[in-house]
Design a protein around this motif. Structure first.
Motif, short mmCIF file in Angstrom:
data_model
loop_
_atom_site.label_atom_id
_atom_site.label_comp_id
_atom_site.label_asym_id
_atom_site.label_seq_id
_atom_site.Cartn_x
_atom_site.Cartn_y
_atom_site.Cartn_z
N GLU A 90 -5.77 12.63 -16.96
CA GLU A 90 -7.05 11.97 -16.69
C GLU A 90 -7.68 11.26 -17.71
O GLU A 90 -8.57 10.33 -17.27
N PHE A 91 -7.45 11.59 -18.89
CA PHE A 91 -8.04 10.85 -20.04
C PHE A 91 -7.44 9.29 -19.88
O PHE A 91 -8.08 8.44 -20.42
N MET A 92 -6.03 9.40 -19.53
CA MET A 92 -5.46 7.99 -19.48
C MET A 92 -5.95 7.29 -18.41
O MET A 92 -6.15 6.07 -18.43
N GLU A 93 -6.08 7.64 -17.31
CA GLU A 93 -6.84 7.40 -16.34
C GLU A 93 -8.19 6.66 -16.70
O GLU A 93 -8.58 5.49 -16.34
N PHE A 94 -8.97 7.43 -17.17
CA PHE A 94 -10.33 6.91 -17.72
C PHE A 94 -9.98 5.82 -18.62
O PHE A 94 -10.91 5.02 -18.55
N GLY A 95 -9.32 5.80 -19.61
CA GLY A 95 -8.91 4.76 -20.44
C GLY A 95 -8.38 3.46 -19.90
O GLY A 95 -8.75 2.40 -20.36
N THR A 96 -7.73 3.48 -18.96
CA THR A 96 -7.25 2.26 -18.30
C THR A 96 -8.38 1.77 -17.52
O THR A 96 -8.57 0.51 -17.32
N ASP A 97 -9.24 2.67 -17.06
CA ASP A 97 -10.41 2.18 -16.23
C ASP A 97 -11.30 1.48 -17.35
O ASP A 97 -11.82 0.13 -17.19
N PHE A 99 -10.77 0.27 -20.65
CA PHE A 99 -10.46 -0.83 -21.37
C PHE A 99 -9.74 -1.68 -20.61
O PHE A 99 -9.67 -3.07 -21.17
N PHE A 100 -9.17 -1.61 -19.35
CA PHE A 100 -8.55 -2.62 -18.77
C PHE A 100 -9.27 -3.03 -17.20
O PHE A 100 -8.72 -3.79 -16.57
#
Length: 143
Positions: A90-97, A99-100
């Protein structure tokens, strides 16, 4: 310990790789998560099942080095590691939102649902593994 990890990956890495392949093909090839947002639910359930299988296998295999670990402790540890993995996802999903500029997190309800279904899938895997362990071994058929 390297032998235990390598053996675990040979036996169980297929499960999360299959889920990740499905996810990648569905999102890139078919834009499936935009067309069918509810597809996210079975994906997180399957992901929870797959990663719990890897952790349960690792804990079972590590007994050769660590000694006997009671089944309940192995299950709780596998589910705990699945919870940590789900949180990191979920942190990875947040990060992709963030930063990308992607849109994978649809709010708090979506995140909690993802965590819930991941843990539900993990619990289902543990239940199946315990049922399989309790099943009687069929007698061999002599010819």
């Amino acid at each position: 310990m390297k032998h235990i990890i390598a053996h675990t990956l040979r036996r169980s890495a297929w499960a999360p790789l299959l889920v990740l392949a499905f996810y990648a093909i569905a999102i890139k090839g078919f834009d499936a998560y935009v067309r069918w947002p509810d597809l996210d639910i079975p994906t997180h359930f399957a992901g929870g099942m797959a990663i719990t299988y890897v952790y349960a296998t690792l804990l079972r295999e590590s007994q050769a080095r660590l000694g006997t670990i009671p089944a309940l402790i192995r299950s709780l540890c596998a589910l705990g590691m699945t919870a940590i993995t789900a949180i990191l996802w979920e942190f990875m999903e947040f990060g992709t939102d963030y930063f990308f500029g992607m849109v994978t997190v649809l709010g708090v309800t979506d995140t909690l649902s993802d965590l819930f279904f991941g843990l539900a899938g993990g619990s289902a895997t543990l239940a199946m593994l315990h049922l399989r362990a309790l099943a009687p071994v069929p007698a061999s058929v002599e010819t």
